[in-house]
Design a protein around this motif. Sequence first.
Motif, PDB file in Angstrom:
ATOM      1  N   ASN A 209       0.829  -1.206   0.000  1.00  0.00           N
ATOM      2  CA  ASN A 209       0.000   0.000   0.000  1.00  0.00           C
ATOM      3  C   ASN A 209       0.858   1.249   0.000  1.00  0.00           C
ATOM      4  O   ASN A 209       1.963   1.275   0.555  1.00  0.00           O
ATOM      5  CB  ASN A 209      -0.925   0.010   1.221  1.00  0.00           C
ATOM      6  N   ARG A 215      -7.035   5.757   5.921  1.00  0.00           N
ATOM      7  CA  ARG A 215      -7.501   4.405   5.603  1.00  0.00           C
ATOM      8  C   ARG A 215      -7.233   3.504   6.790  1.00  0.00           C
ATOM      9  O   ARG A 215      -6.169   3.580   7.415  1.00  0.00           O
ATOM     10  CB  ARG A 215      -6.798   3.848   4.368  1.00  0.00           C
ATOM     11  N   ASP A 219      -9.119  -1.908   5.771  1.00  0.00           N
ATOM     12  CA  ASP A 219      -9.264  -1.546   4.354  1.00  0.00           C
ATOM     13  C   ASP A 219      -7.961  -1.775   3.590  1.00  0.00           C
ATOM     14  O   ASP A 219      -7.972  -2.229   2.435  1.00  0.00           O
ATOM     15  CB  ASP A 219      -9.677  -0.075   4.217  1.00  0.00           C
ATOM     16  N   THR A 220      -6.851  -1.455   4.227  1.00  0.00           N
ATOM     17  CA  THR A 220      -5.553  -1.660   3.587  1.00  0.00           C
ATOM     18  C   THR A 220      -5.330  -3.127   3.267  1.00  0.00           C
ATOM     19  O   THR A 220      -4.903  -3.489   2.160  1.00  0.00           O
ATOM     20  CB  THR A 220      -4.425  -1.146   4.505  1.00  0.00           C
ATOM     21  N   THR A 223      -7.703  -4.333   0.374  1.00  0.00           N
ATOM     22  CA  THR A 223      -7.243  -3.889  -0.941  1.00  0.00           C
ATOM     23  C   THR A 223      -6.059  -4.715  -1.409  1.00  0.00           C
ATOM     24  O   THR A 223      -5.992  -5.138  -2.574  1.00  0.00           O
ATOM     25  CB  THR A 223      -6.857  -2.404  -0.896  1.00  0.00           C
TER      26      THR A 223
END
Length: 334
Positions: A209, A215, A219-220, A223
């Motif tokens: 990331n 964030r 969520d990191t 993703t």
Amino acid sequence: MAVNNALERDVVVSSRVRLARNYKDIPFAPAMNREWAQETIRRAADALARQRETYQLIRMENLTNAQRRQLVEHHLISYDLLKFAELSAALIGQQDTVSVMVNEEDHLRIQALLPGMQPEKTAEMVFALDDALGADDNYAFDAQFGFLTSCPTNVGTGMRASTMLHLPALARVGKLSALLQAISKLGLTVRGIYGEGSEAQGNLYQLSNQVTLGRSEEDTLKTLIAATTQIISYERGARKALQQHDAALLEDQLMRSYGEFANARILPVKEFMSRCSDLRLAASLGYVDRDYAFIDALMMDAQDGSLSVQLGGEKNEREMDMARAEYVRAKLSE
């Protein structure tokens, strides 16, 4: 195509999560002196001494150059930690899966590393270590911005989550460059084998990331996992396409490479990494019976630093290349 789906190890070499943390009452790295550096090391070591697992405290200034490089090659520390060798240290867990770099760019760089596709489990390990180190509520933290760090790009969660990917087929079919460019639109970045500023070798790429501010950790991770899963699909599709185009030619190329690898007398690092990549691809396609763990360990243990430690001293470039070839021949004959 023979694919071992256990932890997606045919494509995903490893998963890593790293947290950047600083003590609120100690000057950040730009203002660090030896006295404060020793206090940072003491605090971290004392905090982990209370844990069930034993951590080895290693001061960088007490190591040879080869020993320092060996730690980098095994992904236990970064090259940046060595820039401050007289002030820095590492705390390394017994299984070499967790480590804490002390006095790198930040006071603490807490990381966990596991083989294959295990970002969530890796995160659990590093968060537990983070809780232990921050148990006294001693971190530099701002209610609006989150964890404060030396570099603004790490402010917020201070978390970098990454997967190390082996992408030889995408490179062979010429689709790797476009894919890597598209990744940036997802808030992710691609680095070399040893992280920021390092070169991609052996078709290994570190996906991580870019954003830590605004964030959440969840969520990191989501993703990263979604992007990694998609890239796995693309890489496997490229491998299938290569076989469908000319399976005999692909097998011939990889097995010729394996034969040269197993019999070489001189192996420069770049060629060594390229041969390891071919071997890993051949194993994923079922052409050779080699375990991913064996290949990945070989890739680390035959690097210059690790070899120098085994040899009991540093050699010149030609001697290292010859020693690497001898080491590989012995390992592949086992």
